[in-house]
Scaffold this motif. Structure first.
Motif, PDB file in Angstrom:
ATOM      1  N   VAL A 124       0.819  -1.098   0.010  1.00  0.00           N
ATOM      2  CA  VAL A 124       0.036  -0.102   0.178  1.00  0.00           C
ATOM      3  C   VAL A 124       0.891   1.150  -0.062  1.00  0.00           C
ATOM      4  CG1 VAL A 124      -1.787   1.375   1.341  1.00  0.00           C
ATOM      5  CG2 VAL A 124      -1.779  -1.273   1.294  1.00  0.00           C
ATOM      6  N   ASP A 125       0.744   2.158  -0.954  1.00  0.00           N
ATOM      7  CA  ASP A 125       1.363   3.489  -1.150  1.00  0.00           C
ATOM      8  C   ASP A 125       0.741   4.186  -0.035  1.00  0.00           C
ATOM      9  OD1 ASP A 125       2.534   5.680  -1.602  1.00  0.00           O
ATOM     10  OD2 ASP A 125       2.264   5.871  -3.701  1.00  0.00           O
ATOM     11  N   LEU A 126       1.278   4.759   0.980  1.00  0.00           N
ATOM     12  CA  LEU A 126       0.746   5.449   2.123  1.00  0.00           C
ATOM     13  C   LEU A 126       0.493   6.790   1.698  1.00  0.00           C
ATOM     14  CD1 LEU A 126       2.445   4.150   5.184  1.00  0.00           C
ATOM     15  CD2 LEU A 126       0.117   3.498   4.583  1.00  0.00           C
ATOM     16  N   ASP A 127       1.150   7.436   0.623  1.00  0.00           N
ATOM     17  CA  ASP A 127       0.708   8.601   0.152  1.00  0.00           C
ATOM     18  C   ASP A 127      -0.824   8.616  -0.338  1.00  0.00           C
ATOM     19  OD1 ASP A 127       3.113   9.910   0.521  1.00  0.00           O
ATOM     20  OD2 ASP A 127       3.885   9.206  -1.461  1.00  0.00           O
ATOM     21  N   THR A 128      -1.502   7.499  -0.477  1.00  0.00           N
ATOM     22  CA  THR A 128      -2.799   7.382  -0.909  1.00  0.00           C
ATOM     23  C   THR A 128      -3.719   7.298   0.333  1.00  0.00           C
ATOM     24  OG1 THR A 128      -2.869   5.121  -1.119  1.00  0.00           O
ATOM     25  CG2 THR A 128      -1.859   6.345  -3.312  1.00  0.00           C
ATOM     26  N   VAL A 129      -3.038   7.256   1.214  1.00  0.00           N
ATOM     27  CA  VAL A 129      -3.959   7.012   2.639  1.00  0.00           C
ATOM     28  C   VAL A 129      -4.118   8.460   3.285  1.00  0.00           C
ATOM     29  CG1 VAL A 129      -4.125   5.747   4.725  1.00  0.00           C
ATOM     30  CG2 VAL A 129      -3.341   4.574   2.803  1.00  0.00           C
ATOM     31  N   ASP A 130      -5.195   8.714   3.628  1.00  0.00           N
ATOM     32  CA  ASP A 130      -5.540  10.042   4.152  1.00  0.00           C
ATOM     33  C   ASP A 130      -5.445   9.843   5.629  1.00  0.00           C
ATOM     34  OD1 ASP A 130      -6.255  12.736   4.433  1.00  0.00           O
ATOM     35  OD2 ASP A 130      -8.229  12.036   4.784  1.00  0.00           O
ATOM     36  N   ALA A 131      -6.192   9.002   6.325  1.00  0.00           N
ATOM     37  CA  ALA A 131      -6.273   8.687   7.667  1.00  0.00           C
ATOM     38  C   ALA A 131      -6.541   7.379   8.136  1.00  0.00           C
ATOM     39  CB  ALA A 131      -7.519   9.382   8.218  1.00  0.00           C
ATOM     40  N   ILE A 132      -6.417   6.700   9.333  1.00  0.00           N
ATOM     41  CA  ILE A 132      -6.602   5.610   9.744  1.00  0.00           C
ATOM     42  C   ILE A 132      -7.593   5.642  10.964  1.00  0.00           C
ATOM     43  CG2 ILE A 132      -5.650   3.663  11.066  1.00  0.00           C
ATOM     44  CD1 ILE A 132      -3.161   3.729   9.392  1.00  0.00           C
ATOM     45  N   GLN A 133      -8.401   4.608  11.178  1.00  0.00           N
ATOM     46  CA  GLN A 133      -9.372   4.654  11.903  1.00  0.00           C
ATOM     47  C   GLN A 133      -9.174   3.437  12.969  1.00  0.00           C
ATOM     48  OE1 GLN A 133     -13.529   3.924  10.932  1.00  0.00           O
ATOM     49  NE2 GLN A 133     -14.593   4.416  13.194  1.00  0.00           N
ATOM     50  N   PHE A 134      -9.023   3.450  14.303  1.00  0.00           N
ATOM     51  CA  PHE A 134      -8.731   2.355  15.124  1.00  0.00           C
ATOM     52  C   PHE A 134      -9.845   2.012  15.777  1.00  0.00           C
ATOM     53  CE2 PHE A 134      -4.250   4.200  15.549  1.00  0.00           C
ATOM     54  CZ  PHE A 134      -3.578   3.391  14.721  1.00  0.00           C
ATOM     55  N   ILE A 135     -10.262   0.649  15.634  1.00  0.00           N
ATOM     56  CA  ILE A 135     -11.511   0.048  16.142  1.00  0.00           C
ATOM     57  C   ILE A 135     -11.210  -1.255  17.256  1.00  0.00           C
ATOM     58  CG2 ILE A 135     -13.680  -1.167  15.841  1.00  0.00           C
ATOM     59  CD1 ILE A 135     -12.911   0.197  12.897  1.00  0.00           C
ATOM     60  N   PRO A 136     -11.011  -1.064  18.469  1.00  0.00           N
ATOM     61  CA  PRO A 136     -10.642  -2.102  19.309  1.00  0.00           C
ATOM     62  C   PRO A 136     -11.492  -3.444  19.442  1.00  0.00           C
ATOM     63  CG  PRO A 136     -10.537   0.205  20.700  1.00  0.00           C
ATOM     64  CD  PRO A 136     -11.301   0.188  19.168  1.00  0.00           C
ATOM     65  N   LEU A 137     -10.945  -4.474  19.096  1.00  0.00           N
ATOM     66  CA  LEU A 137     -11.752  -5.849  19.227  1.00  0.00           C
ATOM     67  C   LEU A 137     -10.899  -6.652  20.011  1.00  0.00           C
ATOM     68  CD1 LEU A 137     -12.097  -5.959  15.353  1.00  0.00           C
ATOM     69  CD2 LEU A 137     -14.013  -5.235  17.039  1.00  0.00           C
ATOM     70  N   GLY A 138     -11.183  -6.489  21.547  1.00  0.00           N
ATOM     71  CA  GLY A 138     -10.583  -7.465  22.283  1.00  0.00           C
ATOM     72  C   GLY A 138      -9.052  -7.128  22.310  1.00  0.00           C
ATOM     73  N   PRO A 139      -8.286  -8.407  22.106  1.00  0.00           N
ATOM     74  CA  PRO A 139      -6.779  -8.427  22.177  1.00  0.00           C
ATOM     75  C   PRO A 139      -6.091  -7.711  20.841  1.00  0.00           C
ATOM     76  CG  PRO A 139      -7.641 -10.581  21.442  1.00  0.00           C
ATOM     77  CD  PRO A 139      -8.670  -9.838  21.892  1.00  0.00           C
ATOM     78  N   ILE A 140      -6.970  -7.408  19.873  1.00  0.00           N
ATOM     79  CA  ILE A 140      -6.365  -6.942  18.679  1.00  0.00           C
ATOM     80  C   ILE A 140      -7.328  -5.559  18.211  1.00  0.00           C
ATOM     81  CG2 ILE A 140      -5.387  -8.862  17.402  1.00  0.00           C
ATOM     82  CD1 ILE A 140      -8.796  -7.716  16.254  1.00  0.00           C
ATOM     83  N   VAL A 141      -6.782  -4.750  17.255  1.00  0.00           N
ATOM     84  CA  VAL A 141      -7.204  -3.461  17.159  1.00  0.00           C
ATOM     85  C   VAL A 141      -7.258  -3.708  15.405  1.00  0.00           C
ATOM     86  CG1 VAL A 141      -7.172  -0.992  16.847  1.00  0.00           C
ATOM     87  CG2 VAL A 141      -6.275  -2.221  18.955  1.00  0.00           C
TER      88      VAL A 141
END
Length: 287
Positions: A124-141
């Motif tokens: 993934v070219d991170l230049d194409t990514v604007d933002a990240i949303q984190f969603i907690p799901l127990g031991p992982i996110v």
């Protein structure tokens, strides 16, 4: 507790997530649901079932049966697609501003998923990514990627070990990707709760589970239990097929004898499930 590991390398950051087993199936399914693009989720889980249900006024009761079948197929889609989150290797390189995702297909269920979707190592070219949303799901996110362009939607999300979220978030920030503020404790979570993701997780089983049974069985008076029984029977056969391959019981050859033996096992398992179900119904009816 799922096995997760993170290895710090210079100049990038690498981590691995493992979510195996039936006990982690809810986490995998939830990760698949919350990382879907909103338009795709709305199209599959809201618009499609309701459109089929709405055709009852034109087609008649047959459309109500089709509505139940569509919802059952959506459950299968979530189940099989979530297998793509079982084992993944990630590497985030701040210098090249890239995120590499390498899935590890080490069992029949994920191999079937890979064959169906053509999933392979992706960068993934991170230049194409604007933002990240984190969603907690127990031991992982679950981290859902928001792209600059509406036409770029793949991959839709990645998984991050809960204990390494601060480190991964800092690496994304170094690539000029907008990351939500996290709590400073040892089990970090976003300071702003992802309410939309929580609503989506709660709404999905209602839309394709509770609602079709209620509307068709109780409001329209059409008996849907035979179709649900067929769905459960198919699910039972798929589960036993997966376990038989995993424990080396199912033959993997390509000869005609191997094909016949595999189909014979499926027929025997289906017949066994049918006998058990009929036995239970008879026992309940006799009480």
């Amino acid at each position: 507790m799922p096995s997760t590991s993170t290895v710090r390398t210079d100049p990038g950051l690498s981590w691995k997530t493992i979510l195996h087993g039936i006990r982690r199936l809810p986490h995998r399914m939830a990760a698949f649901i919350v990382t879907m693009h909103p338009v795709i989720w709305g199209g599959f889980f809201v618009a499609l079932p309701l459109a089929v249900l709405g055709s009852v006024t034109v087609v008649g009761s047959r459309a109500a049966v089709a509505y139940v079948i569509v919802c059952a197929c959506l459950w299968l889609m979530v189940w099989f697609s979530s297998a793509g989150f079982k084992t993944n290797h990630y590497r985030l390189g701040p210098e090249k501003r890239t995120l590499t995702i390498k899935p590890e297909f080490d069992d029949p269920e994920t191999e079937q998923f890979a064959a169906a979707t053509g999933t392979d190592e992706r960068t993934v070219d991170l230049d194409t990514v604007d933002a990240i949303q984190f969603i907690p799901l127990g031991p992982i996110v679950a981290a859902r990627l928001h792209y600059h362009s509406f036409t770029v939607t793949k991959p839709e999300g990645v998984l991050v070990p809960r204990g390494r979220l601060h480190e991964v978030a800092a690496s994304f920030r170094s690539c000029d990707v907008s990351v939500p503020e996290l709590t400073p404790d040892d089990r970090p979570t976003p300071q702003r709760r992802p309410l939309r993701a929580a609503i989506r997780i709660a709404a999905t089983p209602v839309l394709i589970g509770v609602l079709p049974v209620y509307l068709v069985q109780f409001r329209l008076g059409i008996d849907v239990w035979p179709f649900l029984f067929g769905f459960v029977l198919v699910t039972w056969v798929v589960i036993v097929r997966y376990l038989s391959v995993r424990f080396g019981i199912r033959p993997e050859g390509t000869r005609a004898r191997d094909w016949l033996l595999r189909w014979g096992i499926d027929i025997f398992v289906a017949g066994l499930g049918l006998v058990v179900a009929l036995g239970l119904f008879s026992l309940i009816g006799a009480l």
